[in-house]
Design a protein around this motif. Structure first.
Motif, short mmCIF file in Angstrom:
data_model
loop_
_atom_site.label_atom_id
_atom_site.label_comp_id
_atom_site.label_asym_id
_atom_site.label_seq_id
_atom_site.Cartn_x
_atom_site.Cartn_y
_atom_site.Cartn_z
N GLN A 1 25.59 6.34 -3.92
CA GLN A 1 24.86 5.08 -3.88
C GLN A 1 23.55 5.24 -3.11
N VAL A 2 22.50 4.77 -3.74
CA VAL A 2 21.14 4.87 -3.18
C VAL A 2 20.62 3.47 -2.95
N HIS A 3 20.13 3.21 -1.76
CA HIS A 3 19.60 1.88 -1.48
C HIS A 3 18.30 1.99 -0.69
N ALA A 4 17.45 1.00 -0.86
CA ALA A 4 16.14 1.04 -0.21
C ALA A 4 15.56 -0.37 -0.11
N ARG A 5 14.67 -0.56 0.84
CA ARG A 5 13.97 -1.83 1.01
C ARG A 5 12.49 -1.54 1.12
N ARG A 6 11.70 -2.17 0.30
CA ARG A 6 10.26 -1.99 0.33
C ARG A 6 9.67 -2.72 1.53
N ASP A 7 8.77 -2.05 2.25
CA ASP A 7 8.08 -2.71 3.37
C ASP A 7 7.23 -3.86 2.84
N ASP A 8 7.21 -4.95 3.60
CA ASP A 8 6.39 -6.09 3.21
C ASP A 8 4.91 -5.78 3.27
N ALA A 9 4.52 -5.01 4.29
CA ALA A 9 3.11 -4.65 4.47
C ALA A 9 3.00 -3.13 4.53
N LEU A 10 2.26 -2.56 3.59
CA LEU A 10 2.04 -1.12 3.54
C LEU A 10 0.56 -0.83 3.74
N SER A 11 0.28 0.26 4.44
CA SER A 11 -1.10 0.68 4.63
C SER A 11 -1.72 1.06 3.29
N ARG A 12 -2.97 0.69 3.11
CA ARG A 12 -3.64 1.01 1.85
C ARG A 12 -3.94 2.50 1.72
N TRP A 13 -4.14 3.17 2.84
CA TRP A 13 -4.66 4.54 2.77
C TRP A 13 -3.73 5.58 3.39
N LEU A 14 -2.68 5.20 4.08
CA LEU A 14 -1.82 6.18 4.73
C LEU A 14 -1.19 7.14 3.74
N TRP A 15 -0.92 6.66 2.53
CA TRP A 15 -0.26 7.51 1.53
C TRP A 15 -1.08 8.74 1.19
N LEU A 16 -2.39 8.71 1.43
CA LEU A 16 -3.23 9.86 1.12
C LEU A 16 -2.97 11.05 2.04
N VAL A 17 -2.40 10.80 3.22
CA VAL A 17 -2.18 11.89 4.18
C VAL A 17 -0.70 12.11 4.48
N LYS A 18 0.17 11.43 3.76
CA LYS A 18 1.59 11.61 4.03
C LYS A 18 2.06 13.03 3.73
N TRP A 19 1.39 13.72 2.82
CA TRP A 19 1.75 15.11 2.52
C TRP A 19 1.63 15.97 3.78
N LEU A 20 0.67 15.63 4.63
CA LEU A 20 0.51 16.37 5.88
C LEU A 20 1.51 15.93 6.92
N LEU A 21 1.79 14.64 6.97
CA LEU A 21 2.68 14.10 7.98
C LEU A 21 4.13 14.57 7.79
N ILE A 22 4.51 14.90 6.55
CA ILE A 22 5.91 15.30 6.33
C ILE A 22 6.13 16.80 6.48
N VAL A 23 5.08 17.55 6.81
CA VAL A 23 5.23 19.00 6.97
C VAL A 23 6.34 19.37 7.95
N PRO A 24 6.45 18.72 9.13
CA PRO A 24 7.56 19.07 10.04
C PRO A 24 8.93 18.89 9.38
N HIS A 25 9.09 17.85 8.59
CA HIS A 25 10.36 17.63 7.89
C HIS A 25 10.62 18.75 6.88
N VAL A 26 9.60 19.11 6.12
CA VAL A 26 9.78 20.14 5.10
C VAL A 26 10.17 21.47 5.72
N LEU A 27 9.55 21.80 6.86
CA LEU A 27 9.86 23.07 7.52
C LEU A 27 11.32 23.13 7.97
N ILE A 28 11.88 21.98 8.30
CA ILE A 28 13.29 21.93 8.70
C ILE A 28 14.19 21.85 7.48
N LEU A 29 13.77 21.09 6.47
CA LEU A 29 14.63 20.87 5.31
C LEU A 29 14.78 22.11 4.44
#
Length: 251
Positions: A22-50
């Protein structure tokens, strides 16, 4: 003589039997317009562990296969660890380019996190068919062909076989829809709900297939798109408060 049926009388709607993954999720009411452009960089620590976690996932899945062949049971510690790896990967994918559904940075944890906008629960199987574990990959081919298109074909399949973080992205229909969502978000500041529901349904399909091929259930995944953050017949999308935890929690 004619008889009338009360207007408020409806044929009973068959209930959807919950799928064990079972997969569940809730969309944030307010999302940054531009943060998604740099999320590839922000998740690097997670990827290195995963990446090493997915290598361990692959090794432990082989150990589980042997155990199931001999005993008919998936060793619970191995099951909890592998579910935790999938759960962690789903949170990262939901934050990043599998959904862009939240700006809350994913926690570094295998366990279910109460209140986090995305979660994954897998029902622990009391018993598994011994011989079926040898052919699940073959039975899943129709699903793998579909999900391969959704998540960039051979790249998704190689991640499944090699144990890498499949939610890293890499093209396909889901990546295209997420890109459209990012562009709309940048222009309007809004994430269209129908688009979010569709993206969640496609991710749910992929995660069900991943869990089935990882030997976590004998129930064949349905050929059904279940859109939205709530898993039908099962866990609902988490609220801002504590969420329901499954028996598969670990970490």
């Amino acid at each position: 003589m004619s008889s009338t049926i009360p207007a408020n009388t409806r044929a009973p709607t068959p209930e959807v039997q919950p799928y064990p993954i079972q997969v569940h999720a809730r969309r944030d009411d307010a999302l940054s317009r531009w943060l998604w452009l740099v999320k590839w960089l922000l998740i690097v620590p997670h990827v290195l562990i995963l990446i090493p976690l997915w290598i361990a996932f692959s090794v432990l899945s082989l150990v589980a296969l042997v155990a199931i062949l001999i005993t008919g049971h998936y060793p619970r510690p191995l099951f909890d660890f592998n579910v935790g790896v999938m759960r962690w990967s789903w949170r990262v994918g939901y934050y990043a380019y599998n959904a862009l559904g939240t700006d809350r940075y994913p926690p570094f944890a295998l366990r279910e996190i109460p209140g986090y906008p995305a979660g994954l629960n897998v029902e622990y199987p009391a018993r598994l068919h011994r011989g079926l574990v040898l052919v699940k990959w073959l039975l899943a081919i129709p699903h793998l062909l579909i999900v391969g298109i959704l998540f960039s074909g051979s790249a998704w399949l190689s991640r499944q076989a090699g144990g890498e973080i499949w939610s890293w992205g890499g093209g396909g229909l889901v990546a295209l829809l997420v890109l459209i969502a990012g562009i709309v978000l940048a222009v309007t500041g809004q994430y269209p709900r129908p688009l979010f529901d569709l993206i969640l349904g496609l991710n749910r399909w992929g995660l069900r297939v991943a869990g089935y091929t990882a030997l976590m259930t004998d129930r064949y995944p349905p050929f059904r798109l279940d859109p939205g953050g709530d898993d039908p017949g099962g866990v609902t999308a988490p609220s801002s408060g504590p969420s329901v935890r499954s028996g598969a929690d670990s970490g």
